[in-house]
Design an enzyme around this catalytic site. Structure first.
Site, PDB file in Angstrom:
ATOM      1  N   ASP A  13       0.857  -1.176   0.000  1.00 56.07           N
ATOM      2  CA  ASP A  13       0.000   0.000   0.000  1.00 56.07           C
ATOM      3  C   ASP A  13       0.898   1.232   0.000  1.00 56.07           C
ATOM      4  O   ASP A  13       1.800   1.343   0.828  1.00 56.07           O
ATOM      5  CB  ASP A  13      -0.936   0.033   1.204  1.00 56.07           C
ATOM      6  CG  ASP A  13      -1.958   1.149   1.068  1.00 56.07           C
ATOM      7  OD1 ASP A  13      -2.941   0.959   0.338  1.00 56.07           O
ATOM      8  OD2 ASP A  13      -1.745   2.218   1.671  1.00 56.07           O
ATOM      9  N   GLU A  15       1.359   5.524  -0.128  1.00 52.31           N
ATOM     10  CA  GLU A  15       0.796   6.855   0.089  1.00 52.31           C
ATOM     11  C   GLU A  15       1.614   7.792  -0.784  1.00 52.31           C
ATOM     12  O   GLU A  15       2.807   7.554  -1.030  1.00 52.31           O
ATOM     13  CB  GLU A  15       0.869   7.263   1.560  1.00 52.31           C
ATOM     14  CG  GLU A  15       0.133   6.320   2.505  1.00 52.31           C
ATOM     15  CD  GLU A  15      -1.322   6.064   2.175  1.00 52.31           C
ATOM     16  OE1 GLU A  15      -1.999   6.972   1.633  1.00 52.31           O
ATOM     17  OE2 GLU A  15      -1.805   4.955   2.451  1.00 52.31           O
ATOM     18  N   ASP A 109      -1.666   1.424  -6.855  1.00 56.57           N
ATOM     19  CA  ASP A 109      -0.288   1.218  -6.383  1.00 56.57           C
ATOM     20  C   ASP A 109       0.628   0.785  -7.530  1.00 56.57           C
ATOM     21  O   ASP A 109       1.746   1.269  -7.655  1.00 56.57           O
ATOM     22  CB  ASP A 109      -0.272   0.199  -5.239  1.00 56.57           C
ATOM     23  CG  ASP A 109      -1.190   0.631  -4.111  1.00 56.57           C
ATOM     24  OD1 ASP A 109      -0.729   1.334  -3.199  1.00 56.57           O
ATOM     25  OD2 ASP A 109      -2.394   0.302  -4.162  1.00 56.57           O
ATOM     26  N   HIS A 165      -5.111   5.124   5.715  1.00 57.68           N
ATOM     27  CA  HIS A 165      -4.283   5.927   4.812  1.00 57.68           C
ATOM     28  C   HIS A 165      -2.855   6.090   5.324  1.00 57.68           C
ATOM     29  O   HIS A 165      -2.192   7.080   5.030  1.00 57.68           O
ATOM     30  CB  HIS A 165      -4.908   7.291   4.499  1.00 57.68           C
ATOM     31  CG  HIS A 165      -6.216   7.190   3.809  1.00 57.68           C
ATOM     32  ND1 HIS A 165      -6.351   6.624   2.558  1.00 57.68           N
ATOM     33  CD2 HIS A 165      -7.462   7.549   4.196  1.00 57.68           C
ATOM     34  CE1 HIS A 165      -7.620   6.655   2.221  1.00 57.68           C
ATOM     35  NE2 HIS A 165      -8.313   7.200   3.189  1.00 57.68           N
ATOM     36  N   ASP A 170      -2.450   0.097   6.318  1.00 60.75           N
ATOM     37  CA  ASP A 170      -3.368  -0.369   5.279  1.00 60.75           C
ATOM     38  C   ASP A 170      -2.907  -1.704   4.700  1.00 60.75           C
ATOM     39  O   ASP A 170      -3.728  -2.584   4.418  1.00 60.75           O
ATOM     40  CB  ASP A 170      -3.522   0.679   4.179  1.00 60.75           C
ATOM     41  CG  ASP A 170      -4.391   1.858   4.607  1.00 60.75           C
ATOM     42  OD1 ASP A 170      -4.962   1.828   5.722  1.00 60.75           O
ATOM     43  OD2 ASP A 170      -4.503   2.824   3.826  1.00 60.75           O
TER      44      ASP A 170
END
Length: 187
Positions: A13, A15, A109, A165, A170
């Site tokens: 995951d 960000e 992603d 998030h 996550d």
């Protein structure tokens, strides 16, 4: 004695440098956190985790929206390595696990890795197929609706753990979802 090779689901995951006002175009967003877990396909346990903040170079100042959404602070990315160092560490970690399959919640992603690798002239680090767990979750439920990760946890009656998030949290939560749907299919 024959050693059995473990197989893993590499659940990632990311960000990135988000904004909600259009000041950062989609094609200029950059990864600021990689969160990943190795989910053992035999035991259904997480065998290892990887978490790394990354210092953005295009839009170095995080937006207040990004900080509020992710809880990632400016100091976290200012003190982090740049992309090439971070992705090299990540690649070294992922290839210490044999026969892994790259998985994520949706295709974002994968697309972000492709975009950042191209920008930094670094070869895409995944040689395996990509599994879109978001799609598999909808198939598992037999519906066409696409669920967000937090909605999927609620649908399964599982509490979200950690901070939504945040890449590493996550990734752990996605692993919990995947374990649930894969082990239910098998039983």
């Amino acid at each position: 004695m024959e050693t059995k090779i473990s197989h893993y689901y590499l659940i990632v995951d990311l960000e990135a440098t988000y904004c909600n006002n259009g000041t950062i175009p989609r094609h200029e967003m950059e990864i600021i956190e990689i969160g990943a877990v190795m989910l053992n396909r035999e035991t259904w346990e997480i065998d290892s985790e990887f978490q790394q903040f990354i210092q953005p170079v295009r839009h170095q100042q995080l937006t207040s929206f990004c900080t509020e959404l992710t809880s990632i602070r400016q100091q976290d990315v200012d003190e982090a390595p740049k992309f090439l160092e971070a992705i090299s560490r990540f690649k070294e970690w992922i290839y210490s696990f044999p026969n892994h399959i790259f998985c994520s919640w949706g295709n974002y992603d994968k697309k972000q890795f492709i975009q950042d690798c191209a920008y930094h002239n670094f070869s895409y680090p995944f040689i395996s197929e990509h599994i879109n767990i978001k799609e598999e979750f909808s198939e598992y439920l037999g519906v066409s609706k696409k669920f967000g990760m937090a909605q999927a946890l609620t649908e399964l009656g599982i509490e979200l753990k950690g901070t939504h998030h945040r890449g590493i949290d996550d990734a752990r939560n996605i692993a919990t979802i995947y374990k649930q749907i894969k082990t239910k299919k098998l039983s």
